[in-house]
Every structure is written in C-alpha cells, then in structure tokens.
Design an enzyme around this catalytic site. Structure first.
Site, PDB file in Angstrom:
ATOM      1  N   TYR A   1      25.216  21.546  -8.146  1.00 50.96           N
ATOM      2  CA  TYR A   1      24.985  21.563  -6.704  1.00 50.96           C
ATOM      3  C   TYR A   1      23.679  20.853  -6.356  1.00 50.96           C
ATOM      4  O   TYR A   1      22.842  20.578  -7.213  1.00 50.96           O
ATOM      5  CB  TYR A   1      24.948  23.000  -6.181  1.00 50.96           C
ATOM      6  CG  TYR A   1      23.652  23.735  -6.445  1.00 50.96           C
ATOM      7  CD1 TYR A   1      22.717  23.913  -5.421  1.00 50.96           C
ATOM      8  CD2 TYR A   1      23.338  24.244  -7.701  1.00 50.96           C
ATOM      9  CE1 TYR A   1      21.522  24.579  -5.658  1.00 50.96           C
ATOM     10  CE2 TYR A   1      22.157  24.906  -7.939  1.00 50.96           C
ATOM     11  CZ  TYR A   1      21.245  25.072  -6.915  1.00 50.96           C
ATOM     12  OH  TYR A   1      20.065  25.716  -7.140  1.00 50.96           O
TER      13      TYR A   1
ATOM     14  N   LYS B   1      20.753  21.248 -12.510  1.00 52.68           N
ATOM     15  CA  LYS B   1      20.960  22.042 -11.299  1.00 52.68           C
ATOM     16  C   LYS B   1      22.409  22.519 -11.269  1.00 52.68           C
ATOM     17  O   LYS B   1      23.274  21.936 -10.602  1.00 52.68           O
ATOM     18  CB  LYS B   1      20.604  21.224 -10.063  1.00 52.68           C
ATOM     19  CG  LYS B   1      20.240  22.065  -8.850  1.00 52.68           C
ATOM     20  CD  LYS B   1      19.584  21.215  -7.775  1.00 52.68           C
ATOM     21  CE  LYS B   1      19.247  22.013  -6.532  1.00 52.68           C
ATOM     22  NZ  LYS B   1      18.171  22.987  -6.749  1.00 52.68           N
TER      23      LYS B   1
ATOM     24  N   GLU C   1       7.776  27.663 -13.696  1.00 52.37           N
ATOM     25  CA  GLU C   1       7.941  27.416 -12.261  1.00 52.37           C
ATOM     26  C   GLU C   1       8.210  28.752 -11.579  1.00 52.37           C
ATOM     27  O   GLU C   1       7.846  29.797 -12.111  1.00 52.37           O
ATOM     28  CB  GLU C   1       9.075  26.413 -12.013  1.00 52.37           C
ATOM     29  CG  GLU C   1      10.394  26.798 -12.662  1.00 52.37           C
ATOM     30  CD  GLU C   1      11.469  25.725 -12.519  1.00 52.37           C
ATOM     31  OE1 GLU C   1      11.307  24.824 -11.675  1.00 52.37           O
ATOM     32  OE2 GLU C   1      12.480  25.803 -13.240  1.00 52.37           O
TER      33      GLU C   1
ATOM     34  N   LEU D   1      13.110  22.714 -13.315  1.00 52.67           N
ATOM     35  CA  LEU D   1      13.911  21.796 -12.527  1.00 52.67           C
ATOM     36  C   LEU D   1      13.032  20.633 -12.079  1.00 52.67           C
ATOM     37  O   LEU D   1      11.894  20.837 -11.660  1.00 52.67           O
ATOM     38  CB  LEU D   1      14.479  22.507 -11.297  1.00 52.67           C
ATOM     39  CG  LEU D   1      15.355  21.637 -10.396  1.00 52.67           C
ATOM     40  CD1 LEU D   1      16.656  21.268 -11.098  1.00 52.67           C
ATOM     41  CD2 LEU D   1      15.638  22.340  -9.074  1.00 52.67           C
TER      42      LEU D   1
END
Length: 276
Positions: A30, A143, A175, A199
């Site tokens: 996505y 992702k 993160e 990411l």
C-alpha cells in the site's frame, strides 16, 4: 467515489472477497499519498517505493506507475479533494487459502480519498512519546499490509496518554509506529540509515533534501535511546504528520521541552516549498 477492480464505483457497491489474500494473509502492499491544493505530494517518489515493494514481495502491479498516478488524479477529481489523502492498496488477488503464490489470481487494486486537514496543533506545539522494543519483522523497508506490530505500538502510545512510540532494537533507535524519527544534537541532524530496519519515508527524504539545501549537517547513522534522551531536539516525519516536534520521551523533556530552532527552520522551508 472509490476505484476498485479497474472501475470508479461508490463505496456501497464494493464487495471484498473472503478469498482475497490481503484479507487472510495480509498479502499486499500500500501507499498513502498526501494531497495539497488538489495535487499529489511527491507522487513519483511514492510510486518508486511502491514499485520497489512490489518487486521485493514478487507482486505484479496491475498498471504502470503512470497509469496508477492517472487513476489517482482522476479519483481526486471525482471526489473534489483539495486537502487530504489518497489510500492505495494492491493485494495479490483472490484464490483459495494456501501459502504458495496462486497461479491464476489477478492483483486487486483499491484506492479512495479522505479529507484530512493538516495537524497544525501538533506541528506547532509538539507531541509526547514513549519508548518500546521494536518487535517487527526484518523487512521494515517494505510497505506491506502486515501492520499489526505497528497497531499494537500505536495503541501502547495511547494507553500511556501520549501520541507516538519510539521503537528500538536492544537500545538502538529505529523509527516510530507510523513515522520516521530524527534528532538534533550540537546542530547536527541525525536519523537511522535507510536500510531494512526502517521504512524509507517520503517525507524523511524530503527533510534530508531540505537540510542539505539549508547546509545543515546530516548524519544518517544509528543512535541509542540514551543519546535520544540527551538530544537538543527531536521530531517525527511522515506523510500526514509532516514535521512534528517531540517535546518529551518517557516523561523526560527533550532539550528545552519546546519546538527547537532547527525543527522550526525545517518546517518553514517545508511549508514554503509545498504549501505556498
């Protein structure tokens, strides 16, 4: 108006098959696109990441990048979206439940728009966070739809009365639950390298580009939770949060406990570049 299986339709008529591999395996990918003034923010960068993720999980895209961006722009037009987001999801398709890739399934693309205002209060006033071990898999650079660890982390933040969780692997900061993280120490900007543990955020890349343009020293290297707590400034970056200061982590103030000058400088340049 939604886009589903190659046509623009109303939400009420969409029927998701129980055999969709995205439903029972999370077998899909996505992207979330930000829309400012009716225009997609950093569209080519999002598509490049989508293509990379699709390649890594061996999921054939049902359209070219140019065709997908065209679909999204038409969707924005159909919905008269001025400020908000576009959610795009592609699953491997519908097939009887079995772990191996199906031989006949066609990828299923779903996209829709949402009106989402800029979170000006948190952008200007900052947020609080807590730390928590990073229990995600080792391909956080992809992702995919497998977001249960992120969901648990975000809920943990809310359970602690804060807005975000800072994730770490044995003390090394990676993160956050739904955003990238940066810190400032002695006027140097630090962030974890864009490897398999985080990411590769679109806004993260934008901020690094802005920092270089402003001649701010940047170090893409790992740092610890202890170093983070001693930072002069800290902030998160993301498609919907933009550049949001972190004022407190685990109950301890970061720097002065208010948005710092480097963060504010980056915010001002971001707004000048994308919002004027």
């Amino acid at each position: 108006m939604y886009f589903y299986k190659n046509e623009f339709v109303h939400k009420q008529v969409i029927q998701i098959s129980p055999d969709d591999r995205g439903y029972y395996f999370g077998d899909g990918i996505y992207e979330v696109f930000r829309v400012y003034n009716g225009q997609i923010y950093e569209g080519p960068a999002h598509m490049q990441r989508l293509e990379r993720t699709a390649s890594e999980v061996r999921l054939p895209l049902p359209h070219t990048s140019e065709e997908i961006l065209s679909i999204l722009n038409k969707l924005i037009g159909h919905n008269n979206l001025i400020e908000g987001t576009v959610y795009l999801q592609i699953t491997r398709g519908e097939a009887p439940r079995a772990h191996p890739f199906p031989t006949q399934a066609e990828p299923v693309l779903l996209a829709y728009c949402s009106e989402v205002k800029r979170p000006l209060a948190t952008i200007q006033n900052g947020i609080k966070a807590v730390t928590q071990p990073d229990i995600r898999w080792l391909r956080c650079d992809l992702k995919t739809l497998n977001l249960l660890p992120n969901v648990l982390a975000k809920q943990a933040a809310l359970d602690h009365g804060v807005q975000e969780v800072v994730l770490h692997r044995e003390g090394t900061v990676t993160e956050c639950s739904a955003s990238n993280l940066m810190m400032v120490k002695d006027q140097v900007l630090y962030t974890h390298p864009a490897n398999h543990l985080i990411l590769h955020g679109i806004t993260r890349a934008v901020v690094l580009r802005i920092a270089h343009a402003l001649q701010l020293p940047v170090k893409e290297e790992a740092f610890t939770t202890e170093q983070l707590l001693q930072a002069d400034e800290a902030f998160i970056t993301g498609t919907t949060v933009e550049i949001t200061p972190i004022l407190q982590i685990d109950g301890q103030s970061i720097g002065s406990g208010s948005p710092g000058p480097t963060t504010q400088k980056l915010q001002a340049e971001f707004e000048r570049t994308f919002l004027n």
